[in-house]
Design a protein around this motif. Structure first.
Motif, mmCIF file in Angstrom:
data_model
loop_
_atom_site.group_PDB
_atom_site.id
_atom_site.type_symbol
_atom_site.label_atom_id
_atom_site.label_comp_id
_atom_site.label_asym_id
_atom_site.label_seq_id
_atom_site.Cartn_x
_atom_site.Cartn_y
_atom_site.Cartn_z
ATOM 1 N N CYS A 60 -4.751 5.649 -0.310
ATOM 2 C CA CYS A 60 -3.841 4.635 -0.694
ATOM 3 C C CYS A 60 -3.404 4.990 -1.825
ATOM 4 O O CYS A 60 -4.118 5.022 -2.964
ATOM 5 C CB CYS A 60 -4.363 3.281 -0.416
ATOM 6 S SG CYS A 60 -3.219 1.842 -0.971
ATOM 7 N N MET B 138 -9.655 3.012 -0.669
ATOM 8 C CA MET B 138 -8.772 2.846 0.542
ATOM 9 C C MET B 138 -8.675 4.267 0.986
ATOM 10 O O MET B 138 -7.319 4.637 0.732
ATOM 11 C CB MET B 138 -7.776 2.067 0.375
ATOM 12 C CG MET B 138 -6.988 1.555 1.615
ATOM 13 S SD MET B 138 -5.889 0.135 1.215
ATOM 14 C CE MET B 138 -4.809 0.490 2.755
ATOM 15 N N GLU C 85 -0.847 3.094 -3.813
ATOM 16 C CA GLU C 85 -0.191 1.887 -4.303
ATOM 17 C C GLU C 85 -1.515 0.935 -4.881
ATOM 18 O O GLU C 85 -2.019 0.543 -4.059
ATOM 19 C CB GLU C 85 0.807 1.304 -3.510
ATOM 20 C CG GLU C 85 1.659 0.280 -4.133
ATOM 21 C CD GLU C 85 2.667 0.784 -5.300
ATOM 22 O OE1 GLU C 85 3.307 1.700 -4.885
ATOM 23 O OE2 GLU C 85 2.640 0.031 -6.244
ATOM 24 N N PHE C 86 -1.610 0.451 -6.016
ATOM 25 C CA PHE C 86 -2.290 -0.449 -6.242
ATOM 26 C C PHE C 86 -2.533 -1.655 -5.561
ATOM 27 O O PHE C 86 -1.423 -2.352 -5.477
ATOM 28 C CB PHE C 86 -2.617 -0.888 -7.697
ATOM 29 C CG PHE C 86 -3.640 -1.945 -8.198
ATOM 30 C CD1 PHE C 86 -4.966 -1.370 -8.086
ATOM 31 C CD2 PHE C 86 -3.423 -3.229 -8.392
ATOM 32 C CE1 PHE C 86 -6.070 -2.060 -8.389
ATOM 33 C CE2 PHE C 86 -4.545 -4.133 -8.626
ATOM 34 C CZ PHE C 86 -5.808 -3.329 -8.625
ATOM 35 N N CYS C 87 -3.570 -2.194 -4.467
ATOM 36 C CA CYS C 87 -3.390 -3.323 -3.557
ATOM 37 C C CYS C 87 -4.478 -4.187 -3.719
ATOM 38 O O CYS C 87 -4.585 -4.988 -2.943
ATOM 39 C CB CYS C 87 -3.510 -2.503 -2.332
ATOM 40 S SG CYS C 87 -4.614 -1.545 -1.900
ATOM 41 N N HIS D 99 0.835 -1.197 -0.002
ATOM 42 C CA HIS D 99 0.083 -0.052 0.038
ATOM 43 C C HIS D 99 0.844 1.081 -0.005
ATOM 44 O O HIS D 99 2.174 1.083 0.155
ATOM 45 C CB HIS D 99 -0.900 0.160 1.209
ATOM 46 C CG HIS D 99 -1.676 -1.465 1.364
ATOM 47 N ND1 HIS D 99 -2.738 -1.272 0.986
ATOM 48 C CD2 HIS D 99 -1.416 -2.344 2.357
ATOM 49 C CE1 HIS D 99 -3.217 -2.561 1.441
ATOM 50 N NE2 HIS D 99 -2.497 -3.228 1.996
ATOM 51 N N HIS E 157 -8.763 -0.832 -3.937
ATOM 52 C CA HIS E 157 -7.664 0.308 -3.813
ATOM 53 C C HIS E 157 -8.225 1.681 -3.822
ATOM 54 O O HIS E 157 -7.799 2.246 -2.858
ATOM 55 C CB HIS E 157 -6.498 -0.203 -4.806
ATOM 56 C CG HIS E 157 -5.659 1.033 -5.114
ATOM 57 N ND1 HIS E 157 -4.938 1.711 -4.409
ATOM 58 C CD2 HIS E 157 -5.612 2.176 -6.264
ATOM 59 C CE1 HIS E 157 -4.310 2.844 -4.872
ATOM 60 N NE2 HIS E 157 -4.853 2.921 -6.146
HETATM 61 CU CU1 CUA Z 1 -3.991 -0.184 -0.399
HETATM 62 CU CU2 CUA Z 1 -4.072 0.593 -2.728
#
Ligand code: CUA
Length: 361
Positions: A227, A238, A229-231, A191, A235
């Protein structure tokens, strides 16, 4: 053989389009919640100062290089079989030295303040004057732990104004399950913790808990976080808020958050309390609840109603219908949510559970 003159009308067109694009990019209001260009604390300000130094240089270089490319493309384009090569300059010592030294000097000019800022921002603030917060990135929400007081909360990080907040990004955080095994499932992806008005992005790296960022807010307010960062599926859902309050108010908040939840007297709330004990304690904690076993994989709900949002900052806690819909089927409300659906609960049970959660202030 003479080449045709460049078509200045096409050059003008390109310039006009570029100009309009830049002009439109400047449209917007100054109170955009995730605007990194209006820093609200010293960390973000130092980063913005660097940007203000680098960006104009980058624009001049970009315009110069792109301008020359466009000029060359138009001026020396092929006309049928007619080839009109520009004057060749390979091996010209003066030119070679000039275009090596000029960029090197530019980079040096940028490097000094950049490296100084990196060291400044990496420095650990004085332990006696800072507030520590450990952040755990989950799929798809945020846990905030205050090690100095033991407070655990989610999705809203409350901080005192004018105080450096030393944020640890914990990509290891483990939770003991009932059979003694450890759960780390929420920390298998990256993340990125980002509060645009307060500081730049810092990544969570699974297996690492040694990433830190120091943030500070000058003024009270809610600062949007996201967030970066692709999670996984949610995502984009988030989100979180950093809620900055005056130091005295922060102390009150810590004191209030440290209290355990009581046992409700009201009949409906009592039903909600029992339902929570029967259905929710495997993943959630409500400190003071007789069935609650402490830190779990889901958000700590002891002071659920003291927060404005749930489910990664996307729903309002006060929205009862939304809360019931969430409990009944989290995946329908938020793709990829890891909570188990409780659609088998009767409507009055959902009412009672929602009322109980909304009573936890
Ligand atoms: Cu956690 Cu994107």
């Amino acid at each position: 053989m003479r080449a045709r003159r460049p078509r200045w009308s096409s050059v003008a067109k390109v310039a006009l389009i570029t100009g309009f694009a830049l002009l439109l990019a400047a449209c917007g209001t100054s109170d955009l919640p995730q605007d990194a260009l209006t820093p609200a604390g010293p960390t973000a300000r130092a980063q913005d100062d660097l940007w203000k130094l680098v960006f104009p240089i980058a624009v001049v270089v970009f315009v110069l290089v792109q301008g020359l490319i466009i000029f060359a493309v138009i001026r020396f384009r092929a006309k049928g079989d007619e080839v009109d090569l520009p004057k060749q300059v390979a091996g010209n010592t003066r030119l070679e030295i000039a275009w090596t030294i000029v960029p090197a000097l530019l980079l040096l000019y940028i490097a000094f303040p950049t490296v100084a800022t990196i060291f400044e921002q990496a420095a650990e603030p004085d332990e006696a004057e800072r507030v520590d917060v450990t952040v755990v990135g989950k799929q798809y929400w945020w846990e905030f732990v205050y090690p100095q007081s033991g407070v655990v909360t989610a999705n809203e990080m409350v901080i005192p104004t004018g105080t450096p907040v030393y944020v640890q990004l914990d990509g290891i955080a483990t939770y003991e399950l009932d059979d003694g095994a450890e759960d780390q499932a929420s920390n298998l992806v990256m993340h990125s913790f980002w509060v645009p008005k307060l500081a730049g992005k810092v990544d969570f790296v699974p297996g690492h808990d040694d990433r830190y960022v120091t943030l500070e807010a000058d003024e009270p307010g809610r600062y949007a976080g996201q967030c970066a960062e692709f999670c996984g599926l949610s995502h984009a859902n988030m989100k979180f808020d950093v809620v900055a309050v005056e130091p005295a108010e922060y102390d009150d908040w810590i004191a209030a958050q440290s209290e355990e939840a009581g046992q409700p007297e009201d009949e409906q709330l009592r039903l909600g309390y029992d339902l929570f004990g029967a259905n929710c304690v495997a993943c959630h904690a409500v400190d003071g609840h007789e069935a609650s076993v402490g830190v779990r994989t889901g958000p700590n709900l002891t002071h659920f109603a003291s927060r404005e949002t749930f489910a990664g900052g996307i729903f309002e806690n006060a929205d009862t219908e939304q809360l019931k819909a969430w409990i009944a089927n989290p995946q329908r409300e938020k793709p990829g949510a890891q909570m188990i659906p409780f659609g088998s609960l009767a409507d009055e049970e959902l009412d009672a559970l929602a009322a109980y959660l909304q009573s936890l202030d």
